[in-house]
Scaffold this motif. Structure first.
Motif, PDB file in Angstrom:
ATOM      1  N   VAL A  32       0.892  -1.169   0.000  1.00 21.16           N
ATOM      2  CA  VAL A  32       0.000   0.000   0.000  1.00 21.16           C
ATOM      3  C   VAL A  32       0.922   1.208   0.000  1.00 21.16           C
ATOM      4  O   VAL A  32       1.651   1.445   0.961  1.00 21.16           O
ATOM      5  N   GLY A  34       1.707   5.120  -0.246  1.00 21.83           N
ATOM      6  CA  GLY A  34       1.128   6.453  -0.032  1.00 21.83           C
ATOM      7  C   GLY A  34       1.868   7.491  -0.850  1.00 21.83           C
ATOM      8  O   GLY A  34       3.097   7.547  -0.823  1.00 21.83           O
ATOM      9  N   LEU A 157      -6.227   5.032  -5.865  1.00 23.65           N
ATOM     10  CA  LEU A 157      -7.248   5.827  -5.170  1.00 23.65           C
ATOM     11  C   LEU A 157      -6.724   7.248  -5.006  1.00 23.65           C
ATOM     12  O   LEU A 157      -5.702   7.469  -4.354  1.00 23.65           O
ATOM     13  N   ASP A 158      -7.428   8.180  -5.626  1.00 24.42           N
ATOM     14  CA  ASP A 158      -7.011   9.573  -5.573  1.00 24.42           C
ATOM     15  C   ASP A 158      -7.928  10.299  -4.590  1.00 24.42           C
ATOM     16  O   ASP A 158      -9.076  10.569  -4.909  1.00 24.42           O
ATOM     17  N   PRO A 160      -9.393   9.202  -1.645  1.00 25.70           N
ATOM     18  CA  PRO A 160     -10.630   8.414  -1.454  1.00 25.70           C
ATOM     19  C   PRO A 160     -11.505   8.912  -0.319  1.00 25.70           C
ATOM     20  O   PRO A 160     -12.692   8.619  -0.298  1.00 25.70           O
ATOM     21  N   ARG A 173     -10.680   3.825   5.790  1.00 26.98           N
ATOM     22  CA  ARG A 173      -9.412   3.322   6.336  1.00 26.98           C
ATOM     23  C   ARG A 173      -9.509   1.819   6.583  1.00 26.98           C
ATOM     24  O   ARG A 173      -8.601   1.069   6.266  1.00 26.98           O
ATOM     25  N   LEU A 176      -9.288   0.044   3.341  1.00 24.75           N
ATOM     26  CA  LEU A 176      -7.899  -0.018   2.856  1.00 24.75           C
ATOM     27  C   LEU A 176      -7.126  -1.128   3.570  1.00 24.75           C
ATOM     28  O   LEU A 176      -6.350  -1.864   2.946  1.00 24.75           O
ATOM     29  N   VAL A 186      -2.195  -1.194  -3.546  1.00 25.86           N
ATOM     30  CA  VAL A 186      -2.961   0.060  -3.542  1.00 25.86           C
ATOM     31  C   VAL A 186      -2.002   1.236  -3.688  1.00 25.86           C
ATOM     32  O   VAL A 186      -0.997   1.316  -2.982  1.00 25.86           O
ATOM     33  N   LEU A 188      -2.091   5.086  -3.206  1.00 29.71           N
ATOM     34  CA  LEU A 188      -3.019   5.984  -2.516  1.00 29.71           C
ATOM     35  C   LEU A 188      -2.519   7.428  -2.534  1.00 29.71           C
ATOM     36  O   LEU A 188      -1.475   7.740  -1.978  1.00 29.71           O
ATOM     37  N   THR A 190      -3.372  10.886  -1.002  1.00 29.62           N
ATOM     38  CA  THR A 190      -4.248  11.390   0.053  1.00 29.62           C
ATOM     39  C   THR A 190      -3.615  12.569   0.770  1.00 29.62           C
ATOM     40  O   THR A 190      -2.397  12.741   0.768  1.00 29.62           O
ATOM     41  N   ASP A 195      -4.218   8.312   7.529  1.00 25.89           N
ATOM     42  CA  ASP A 195      -4.494   7.153   6.669  1.00 25.89           C
ATOM     43  C   ASP A 195      -3.184   6.509   6.234  1.00 25.89           C
ATOM     44  O   ASP A 195      -3.039   5.288   6.246  1.00 25.89           O
ATOM     45  N   CYS A 200      -0.280   2.496   5.080  1.00 27.11           N
ATOM     46  CA  CYS A 200       0.738   2.407   4.019  1.00 27.11           C
ATOM     47  C   CYS A 200       2.008   1.727   4.493  1.00 27.11           C
ATOM     48  O   CYS A 200       2.423   1.879   5.641  1.00 27.11           O
TER      49      CYS A 200
END
Lengths: 313, 286
Positions: A32, A34, A157-158, A160, A173, A176, A186, A188, A190, A195, A200
């Motif tokens: 994930v 970030g 995910l822009d 989210p 969250r 995710l 993912v 992400l 954000t 998050d 992440c």
């Protein structure tokens, strides 16, 4: 196993000179990732290149081992854009059915899958309503459902959680975390640093279109633990001798006229702080409090942003 | 492509374009029936006033006039229903979620064009047949299947041209800009065609003005296609209508007849415009 996302000097420059330049990063399976940065840093531009909405100006990239825009790769990705809308004259279920057909999802499984994703995003029982009657938060949830619809192995995910209330953010969250547990990759974008901290594995900071820092969340949040020491009877000339004796960086954060002061010391090992306490005691200082400072992502983010803009954090 | 076409039809239905179109078209046809029936009554009051040829020309005039206004209706329907098909979805972010799906951009482009075009063709065809039926019923306009078939086929080229232009413009212009551009272009074609018709009656001005007509027809062939439709309705000039038929039909007449090559040009025009739009849309940033 090859990286799910791999970019090399990927660049997109607009006529204004803005965009993002020379982005090189790798995202492994199940990560994930970030992607952080202030508004206008170029985060969405980067994602849009990866999903085939923008043509790169320069550089190379692969998604799931395939060139950008390849149909086979697009079959395995889900994307929630930042600023999007769905056809408001359709119902939520119709939007999902339309996207399932575009994604060539097996037609005999479409209805079951729609029910599943609506449940996953908390829209169960609302699928038959027209999108124009959805609140902004419900539309965001529908966007998430659409991104998850084809059971993709890579999800972009822009922002989210934008437009969601605190409960919605908490649910996103959790979603995710669930996706991470399912082994999904993912990517992400954000602004919500909590998050990133919560879900992440890796993080990158983009500033003025360029990556300023990249690494695991653990590395970036805690490069070297910092300890805060509140002491009494402090004299400024003691600082140099303390640092010389302990061989660890010690800085004075504040000092009051009554001799109380706050010191910060960077120490990789707890024993070094024990030794520092001992020395401070030997120097005749009173030790009121010693505690490790957790360098949170927000502090890191703000410090880097301040560094970039040349203002103190 | 089929998915995009079907969603376009659904959009036409859900946005009540179909409902409004049907209601207003019935009003249009009602008014037309009223006008034609009034002519029938006045003709019945004086059975010996008109010769057979004059009756034919009268019915032809009414059909040409009906098709002239039908041409407007079809044009504005095609323009306003499809003018924002891509640009609006780019502006409000709908396409952001659609384009990353495993579908080629040209499929989206052609799917949308096909959706609007089939709808436009169906509408234009039904309107043509309705007008023909009314004139046939009230004014006994003769049915010659060959010439009517040709006229209908050429009339259907009008929505084909307009939908191609509209979706093409929508791929790179904002919705408002595309709407204004198309409406002005359509009117430019009408004006060029009208000037060409009027000036062809004046030998001194004919050459210069016919060049204007040719240029506007090349830019947008819709008016010339309409002129060719009226020509085909006259039986492709096989009928002995006499030289003054153009004056009798007024602005709905065709004194300058577009050639067969022009029909081919119009078809190639549609293909080229569509290809240009598809290529641009495939390469553009969203």
């Amino acid at each position: 196993m090859t990286d799910v996302i791999e970019t090399r000097d990927l660049t997109k420059l607009y006529g204004t000179g803005k965009g993002c330049r020379n982005i090189s990063l790798s995202v492994g399976p199940g990560q994930v990732f970030g992607f952080l940065g202030p508004n206008g840093a170029g985060k969405s531009t980067f994602i849009k290149m990866l999903v085939g909405l923008l043509q790169p100006t320069a550089g190379k990239a692969q998604i799931l081992g395939l060139p950008l825009g390849h149909l086979e790769a697009r079959r395995k990705i889900g994307y929630l854009p930042e600023l999007f809308r769905y056809q408001d004259w359709l119902t939520g279920e119709e939007v999902l059915r339309f996207h399932a057909k575009l994604g060539k999802f097996p037609s005999n499984r479409i209805d079951k899958r729609i029910t599943e994703v609506l449940y996953e995003v908390g829209l169960e029982g609302r699928g038959k309503e027209r999108v124009k009657h959805y609140s902004k938060g419900m539309q965001q949830r529908l966007g998430l459902a659409t991104a998850l619809l084809l059971d993709p192995s890579l999800i972009f995910l822009d922002e989210p959680s934008s437009a969601l209330d605190p409960v919605g953010r908490f649910e996103v969250r959790n979603l995710l975390i669930k996706l991470r547990e399912q082994g999904k990759t993912v990517f992400l974008n954000t602004h919500l640093l909590e998050d990133v901290e919560a879900v992440c594995d890796h993080v990158a900071l983009l500033f003025h279109g360029q990556i300023r820092q990249i690494g695991t969340v653990h590395e970036i949040i805690r490069p070297t633990p910092v300890w805060e020491l509140k002491v009494g009877g402090f004299l400024p000339e003691l600082l140099a001798s303390i640092a010389a004796l302990t061989l660890i960086p010690v800085s004075l954060k504040s000092v009051n006229s009554d001799g109380s002061a706050v010191l910060h010391a960077s120490a990789a090992e707890s024993e070094q702080i024990g030794w520092l306490n001992h020395l401070l005691f030997e120097q005749g200082l009173t030790l009121y409090e010693v505690r490790p400072l957790q360098t949170r992502l927000e502090e890191w983010f703000l410090a880097l942003a301040a560094e970039e803009s040349g203002t103190p954090a | 492509m089929m998915t995009m076409m079907l969603i376009t039809w659904k959009e036409i239905l859900r946005k009540r374009v179909l409902l409004i179109t049907v209601v207003l078209t019935l009003l249009f046809l009602g008014l037309y029936v009223f006008a034609v029936s009034q002519i029938t009554k006045s003709s019945a009051a004086c059975p010996n006033c008109n010769s057979l040829m004059q009756s034919y020309i009268q019915s032809l005039g009414f059909l040409s006039a009906g098709l002239y206004f039908a041409n407007f209706v079809v044009a504005f329907l095609m323009i306003f229903s499809s003018v924002g098909t891509l640009s609006t979805e780019i502006e409000n972010g709908i396409l952001l979620a659609i384009l990353p799906r495993p579908i080629r951009r040209w499929e989206i482009y052609f799917g949308k064009w096909l959706g609007f075009t089939l709808w436009g063709l169906l509408y234009a065809g039904l309107l043509f047949l309705a007008l023909l039926g009314i004139v046939n019923h009230y004014l006994h306009f003769p049915i010659d299947y060959q010439s009517l078939g040709k006229a209908l086929a050429i009339f259907l080229l009008i929505p084909l041209v307009l939908s191609a232009l509209s979706v093409f413009g929508s791929s790179f212009l904002p919705t408002l800009g595309n709407g204004i551009a198309l409406a002005l272009l359509f009117c430019l074609g009408l004006l060029g065609g009208l000037l060409e018709q009027l000036m062809s009656l004046n030998a001194h001005l004919g050459t210069q003005m016919s060049k204007v007509g040719v240029i506007t027809s090349m830019l947008i062939p819709t008016d010339s296609l309409y002129r060719r439709v009226t020509y085909e309705l006259m039986g492709g000039s096989d009928l002995p209508l006499g030289g003054n038929v153009s004056q009798m039909l007024g602005p709905f007449a065709s004194t300058v007849i577009p050639s067969n090559s022009f029909i081919w040009y119009s078809l190639i025009y549609v293909v080229v415009v569509l290809m240009m739009g598809a290529i641009y849309f495939t390469r553009r940033d969203i």
